[in-house]
Enzyme design. Structure first.
Site, PDB file in Angstrom:
ATOM      1  N   CYS A 120      -1.318   3.874   1.723  1.00  0.00           N
ATOM      2  CA  CYS A 120      -0.863   4.162   3.081  1.00  0.00           C
ATOM      3  C   CYS A 120       0.530   4.790   3.029  1.00  0.00           C
ATOM      4  O   CYS A 120       1.206   4.732   1.990  1.00  0.00           O
ATOM      5  CB  CYS A 120      -0.823   2.875   3.912  1.00  0.00           C
ATOM      6  SG  CYS A 120       0.475   1.734   3.405  1.00  0.00           S
ATOM      7  N   CYS A 137       0.820  -1.225   0.000  1.00  0.00           N
ATOM      8  CA  CYS A 137       0.000   0.000   0.000  1.00  0.00           C
ATOM      9  C   CYS A 137       0.850   1.269   0.000  1.00  0.00           C
ATOM     10  O   CYS A 137       0.415   2.313  -0.482  1.00  0.00           O
ATOM     11  CB  CYS A 137      -0.971  -0.012   1.175  1.00  0.00           C
ATOM     12  SG  CYS A 137      -0.191  -0.096   2.794  1.00  0.00           S
TER      13      CYS A 137
END
Ligand code: N1C
Length: 229
Positions: free
Chosen positions: A154, A76
């Protein structure tokens, strides 16, 4: 003769292209070795989203199952968004494995550059005249996919923007209207803009980047580098 010249090509354009579309879908799906065993299942779930439905007012929720059954598996923290730089960003990420765009994921890769839609009363795929309405099966797919991709991101995310257009950050683009709004601190800590210019005559003080700063979660740091193409 004139009637034949008009009717025959029109009939060809409007006829279902299910087999042709399936062949392309399977080929692109198989490019992902880790999921190539599941391509038939993925294709079936995908078709269920739009078979038998008309193209206009198409709901993005139709793709819910597709994304539930095929979650992202990439790192991510490697997320790379883009807007107005499609060819450039892929040239850039192709050579590097520290960045991944939506087109580098299974569903993004398969659907990239494809057009598809259904029609009431048929279980077929059509590939022409699918995008006449604003919310159609193709745009609804990118709405859903870009929201899922941004939710999944992320850490330190990046975005490649085009310094040669009047609004490098366009709040109405998929990046500006969907992805930016999904980025939330602390899951995402920073966003780095790579502003691509031809002659270095555009820099990070560009007013459209102020608009980006105002929309982005205030706790997320915003960095920017301008680079020459
Ligand atoms: O509207 P955009 O760019 O800002 O959309 C790009 C943005 C990226 O960060 C992607 O994650 O949204 C995602 N995305 C795609 O991955 C994608 N692949 C192909 C959005 N759109 C995508 N397409 C097609 O390009 C789609 O048909 C849409 O209409 C264009 C958007 O390109 P843009 O305006 O340069």
């Amino acid at each position: 003769i004139v009637a034949i010249l008009i009717v025959v090509p029109l009939a060809v354009l409007l006829s279902p292209r299910t087999a042709q579309f399936r062949a392309t879908f399977r080929k692109k799906c198989q490019a992902f070795p880790e999921t190539s065993q599941r391509c038939e299942d993925i294709l079936r779930t995908f078709e269920e989203a739009y078979f038998g439905k008309d193209s206009c007012n198409f709901p993005e929720e139709a793709y819910h199952q597709l994304f539930v059954k095929n979650p992202f598996i990439h790192s991510c923290y490697k997320t790379m968004f883009w807007s107005g730089t499609k060819d450039l960003v892929h040239q850039f990420t192709e050579k590097r494995d520290n960045f991944i765009t939506l087109e580098g994921t299974l569903l993004g890769h398969i659907m990239n550059d494809l057009t598809w839609c259904g029609r009431k009363g048929t279980q077929e795929t059509f590939i022409y005249f699918c995008e006449e309405c604003k919310m159609n099966p193709v745009s609804a797919f990118w709405v859903r996919a870009s929201a899922e991709f941004a939710n999944y991101s992320c850490g330190h995310a990046s975005v490649m923007l085009n310094g040669e257009i009047s609004k490098p950050f366009d709040p109405t683009s998929y990046f500006g209207s969907i992805e930016v709004r999904k980025l939330m601190y602390p899951r995402v800590q920073s966003l780095t803009v790579i502003l691509v210019t031809k002659n270095n005559n555009v820099d990070c003080s560009h007013e459209s980047l102020q608009v980006l700063r105002n929309i982005l979660d205030p706790e997320i740091s915003l960095y920017c580098h301008s680079v020459k193409e």
